[in-house]
Design a protein around this motif. Structure first.
Motif, PDB file in Angstrom:
ATOM      1  N   SER A 164     -17.646   6.556   4.421  1.00 33.88           N
ATOM      2  CA  SER A 164     -17.065   5.522   5.127  1.00 33.88           C
ATOM      3  C   SER A 164     -18.316   4.680   5.594  1.00 33.88           C
ATOM      4  O   SER A 164     -18.660   3.604   5.802  1.00 33.88           O
TER       5      SER A 164
ATOM      6  N   THR B  62      -7.942   2.183   4.403  1.00 33.78           N
ATOM      7  CA  THR B  62      -8.737   2.240   3.141  1.00 33.78           C
ATOM      8  C   THR B  62      -8.894   3.737   2.873  1.00 33.78           C
ATOM      9  O   THR B  62      -8.550   3.927   1.782  1.00 33.78           O
TER      10      THR B  62
ATOM     11  N   GLY C 233      -7.211   5.619  -0.235  1.00 31.39           N
ATOM     12  CA  GLY C 233      -8.274   6.382  -1.276  1.00 31.39           C
ATOM     13  C   GLY C 233      -8.109   7.718  -1.326  1.00 31.39           C
ATOM     14  O   GLY C 233      -8.230   8.423  -2.546  1.00 31.39           O
TER      15      GLY C 233
ATOM     16  N   SER D 250     -12.302  -4.173   1.606  1.00 32.14           N
ATOM     17  CA  SER D 250     -11.761  -2.885   2.415  1.00 32.14           C
ATOM     18  C   SER D 250     -10.271  -3.714   2.629  1.00 32.14           C
ATOM     19  O   SER D 250     -10.017  -4.741   2.547  1.00 32.14           O
ATOM     20  N   LEU D 251      -9.183  -2.845   2.601  1.00 35.05           N
ATOM     21  CA  LEU D 251      -8.087  -3.263   3.112  1.00 35.05           C
ATOM     22  C   LEU D 251      -8.004  -4.066   4.294  1.00 35.05           C
ATOM     23  O   LEU D 251      -7.166  -4.885   4.650  1.00 35.05           O
ATOM     24  N   GLU D 252      -8.630  -3.542   5.192  1.00 39.98           N
ATOM     25  CA  GLU D 252      -8.770  -3.854   6.503  1.00 39.98           C
ATOM     26  C   GLU D 252      -9.167  -5.493   6.451  1.00 39.98           C
ATOM     27  O   GLU D 252      -8.651  -6.220   7.261  1.00 39.98           O
TER      28      GLU D 252
ATOM     29  N   LEU E 176     -12.052   2.052   8.848  1.00 36.61           N
ATOM     30  CA  LEU E 176     -11.515   2.009   7.570  1.00 36.61           C
ATOM     31  C   LEU E 176     -10.524   2.920   7.385  1.00 36.61           C
ATOM     32  O   LEU E 176     -10.150   3.456   6.215  1.00 36.61           O
TER      33      LEU E 176
ATOM     34  N   CYS F 253       0.781  -1.127  -0.038  1.00 33.33           N
ATOM     35  CA  CYS F 253      -0.063   0.101   0.004  1.00 33.33           C
ATOM     36  C   CYS F 253       1.006   1.353   0.149  1.00 33.33           C
ATOM     37  O   CYS F 253       0.388   2.233  -0.466  1.00 33.33           O
TER      38      CYS F 253
END
Length: 358
Positions: free
Chosen positions: A333, A292, A296, A344-346, A289, A90
């Motif tokens: 969000s 993310t 973003g 999401s990345l999480e 989030l 990332c």
């Protein structure tokens, strides 16, 4: 024990501050500097708190999770591998989205706050087993490190020198000592988060820590007046500097992190269902989030500078654009978490960790 809500509030506040400071840098107001306009000073102050908040809350969350789940051996590997890999990838993605060749501020391999999180994750198996007092000693050492390292932290460097590295050795120097968010001293915030997590039931100790930090903060203000020197700047000649983060900045920013944590914890414990508590609840999805949103918002800012370049704007335009972009991530969000909770990345990190632990 349920999820501690004020941690998500703090993470939400941190990511909004990050969006604010990066947006303000992309659309700076014409003729306005930190020293000559209160809005500029406020924007710089909020931006200066963003990364310390972000890193401290990350340290809190990871440490509390490690203690609660009692990870050992393979459990740590299944937790570390996806987290460290995705954070490094990332960081490269963010650097590409906001690359200096397209009007941005980074080179493709510039270490940043996400690589700092990766380093934090790598030391967590050891840190979670270390006694609170020993962590406190390490934290003090990290806080004092900029003063000890002297010229090695790059106090006189340009931004270009700070983001550039020739070869692997210089890249590790930027990662650990003299990059944008070097592990030394920034890991002190990670450790601070872990200590606050351990001291939740000892409010007196937290109050005493805050009091000591507040006294030091007052001292820095007096020093600024007595020496006729600017109190705080992003970089340059000032009592507090962000690039590089000097010892004074780390102590003062950590003090404000502790203050915010105490205030929000009190709201969560004693002001339930109040208006301010309901407003803060709206920040929880942004807090959950935050990674993310971090990636973003750089995608949007990178597209903006690629299309329109980097130029200054009238104060009203700059202020409106910054505020709208910052607060837009709150409803985004909330909606995103309801509609696409598994994208999401999480969530990617959680899924990969579960698969590796099987």
């Amino acid at each position: 024990m349920g999820r501690i809500r004020h941690i998500d509030w703090m993470k939400g506040i941190a990511i909004l501050f990050m969006v604010q400071v990066h947006t303000a840098a992309v659309v700076p107001p014409t003729g306005v500097e930190v020293g000559n306009h209160p809005l500029a000073f406020l924007a710089a102050a909020l931006g200066g708190m963003a990364a310390p908040l972000f890193v401290t809350m990350s340290g809190w969350g990871v440490h509390a999770s490690a203690i609660r789940k009692g990870r050992e051996g393979r459990e740590w590997i299944s937790w570390l591998v996806p987290r460290v890999s995705i954070l490094f990838l990332c960081q490269i993605l963010v650097n590409g989205l906001f690359h200096q060749n397209h009007g941005g501020r980074f080179e493709i391999l510039t270490p940043g706050i996400l690589t700092l999180f990766a380093v934090s994750a790598l030391i967590m198996p050891i840190l979670s087993k270390t006694k609170t007092f020993s962590r406190g000693v390490i934290m003090i050492g990290l806080i004092l490190s900029p003063s000890i390292l002297g010229a090695h932290v790059g106090s006189e460097w340009s931004w270009g020198a700070r983001i550039h590295s020739d070869g692997l050795m210089e890249w590790f120097e930027r990662l650990l000592i003299n990059g944008t968010y070097p592990a030394i001293p920034w890991l002190s915030y990670t450790i601070l988060g872990s200590i606050i997590a351990d001291m939740r039931e000892s409010r007196l100790a937290i109050m005493q820590t805050f009091a000591a930090g507040f006294v030091f903060t007052c001292y820095t203000v007096l020093m600024s007046f007595s020496q006729n020197q600017t109190w705080a700047l992003t970089e340059g000649e000032a009592v507090l500097t962000f690039f590089p983060a000097n010892s004074e900045f780390v102590i003062v920013s950590a003090t404000f992190v502790i203050l915010l944590q105490m205030i929000l914890e009190k709201i969560e414990d004693e002001w339930q269902e109040s208006l301010i508590e309901r407003i803060l609840r709206g920040l929880e999805p942004a807090g959950r989030l935050s990674l993310t949103i971090y990636v973003g918002h750089f995608a949007l800012l990178g597209a903006f500078v690629a299309m329109y370049g980097r130029s200054s704007f009238p104060l009203e335009v700059s202020f409106a654009f910054t505020v709208i972009h910052m607060f837009a991530w709150v409803p985004l969000s909330i909606v995103y978490e309801r509609i696409l909770p598994n994208y999401s990345l999480e969530q990617m990190i959680r899924v990969m960790s579960r698969k590796l632990s099987m």
